[in-house]
Design an enzyme around this catalytic site. Structure first.
Site, short mmCIF file in Angstrom:
data_model
loop_
_atom_site.label_atom_id
_atom_site.label_comp_id
_atom_site.label_asym_id
_atom_site.label_seq_id
_atom_site.Cartn_x
_atom_site.Cartn_y
_atom_site.Cartn_z
N HIS A 141 -61.43 29.69 31.76
CA HIS A 141 -60.87 28.43 32.23
C HIS A 141 -59.50 28.19 31.61
O HIS A 141 -59.32 28.31 30.41
CB HIS A 141 -61.83 27.30 31.86
CG HIS A 141 -61.45 25.98 32.43
ND1 HIS A 141 -61.70 24.81 31.77
CD2 HIS A 141 -60.84 25.64 33.58
CE1 HIS A 141 -61.27 23.80 32.50
NE2 HIS A 141 -60.74 24.29 33.60
N ASP A 159 -42.56 38.21 43.17
CA ASP A 159 -41.80 39.07 44.06
C ASP A 159 -41.38 40.34 43.32
O ASP A 159 -41.67 40.50 42.13
CB ASP A 159 -40.60 38.31 44.65
CG ASP A 159 -39.60 37.82 43.60
OD1 ASP A 159 -39.50 38.41 42.51
OD2 ASP A 159 -38.89 36.84 43.89
N HIS A 196 -36.22 27.73 37.40
CA HIS A 196 -36.54 29.15 37.48
C HIS A 196 -36.50 29.79 36.09
O HIS A 196 -37.34 30.64 35.77
CB HIS A 196 -35.58 29.86 38.44
CG HIS A 196 -35.93 31.29 38.70
ND1 HIS A 196 -37.15 31.68 39.22
CD2 HIS A 196 -35.24 32.44 38.49
CE1 HIS A 196 -37.19 33.00 39.34
NE2 HIS A 196 -36.04 33.48 38.89
N ALA A 211 -40.09 33.81 45.33
CA ALA A 211 -41.47 33.92 45.82
C ALA A 211 -42.36 34.33 44.65
O ALA A 211 -42.79 35.49 44.53
CB ALA A 211 -41.56 34.90 46.98
N ASN A 212 -42.61 33.36 43.79
CA ASN A 212 -43.39 33.57 42.57
C ASN A 212 -44.28 32.36 42.36
O ASN A 212 -43.87 31.22 42.64
CB ASN A 212 -42.46 33.69 41.36
CG ASN A 212 -41.37 34.72 41.54
OD1 ASN A 212 -41.66 35.90 41.70
ND2 ASN A 212 -40.13 34.28 41.54
#
Length: 139
Positions: A20, A28, A106, A129-130
């Site tokens: 958990h 990407d 980012h 795209a992460n």
């Protein structure tokens, strides 16, 4: 042979050993991955496998309770961002729970990957795209 959609042995082992709140990054082809991290490299060529198809298989195979992504994602790559949000909406409906999204710059996102249990690298060549998935429990 297993019946669920995840066939990759390393990803299966990862999913089976998560606790958990453990985090897993799916990225990407260009995201820097710290040398100390477990890297599960799926990238074959540009776009193969894709980010969204990898996310779909991961969501079908593991329970999540939250996600982290870069603030820049929505503006830089709106189509892939919207596809990810649709998958998160589908997952929330399937599990009957809201899935909170946390946004970081980012640069902060890249640092945050350092606490992931593993980074799964796709062949995706779409900027930002992460995603980081925080593991939940099934009960």
């Amino acid at each position: 042979m297993i019946k669920h959609p995840l066939l990759n042995a390393d990803m299966n082992m990862l999913a089976a050993t998560l606790g958990h709140t453990d985090e897993v990054t799916i990225c990407d082809a260009g995201l820097p991955i710290p040398a100390s991290m477990q890297r599960i490299d799926l990238a074959l060529t540009h776009g193969v496998p894709g980010f969204i198809e990898t996310v779909k298989v991961w969501l079908a195979s593991s329970q999540i309770e939250g996600v982290v992504m870069a603030q820049e994602f929505a503006d830089a790559s709106p189509e892939v961002y919207q596809a990810l949000m649709a998958e998160l909406d589908n997952e929330a409906e399937r599990c009957g729970r809201a899935i909170p999204v946390t946004y970081l710059s980012h640069e902060a996102f890249k640092k945050r990957t350092g606490i992931s249990r593993a980074v799964i690298r796709t062949g995706e060549c779409t900027p930002y795209a992460n995603v980081i998935f925080r593991s939940g429990v099934v009960f």
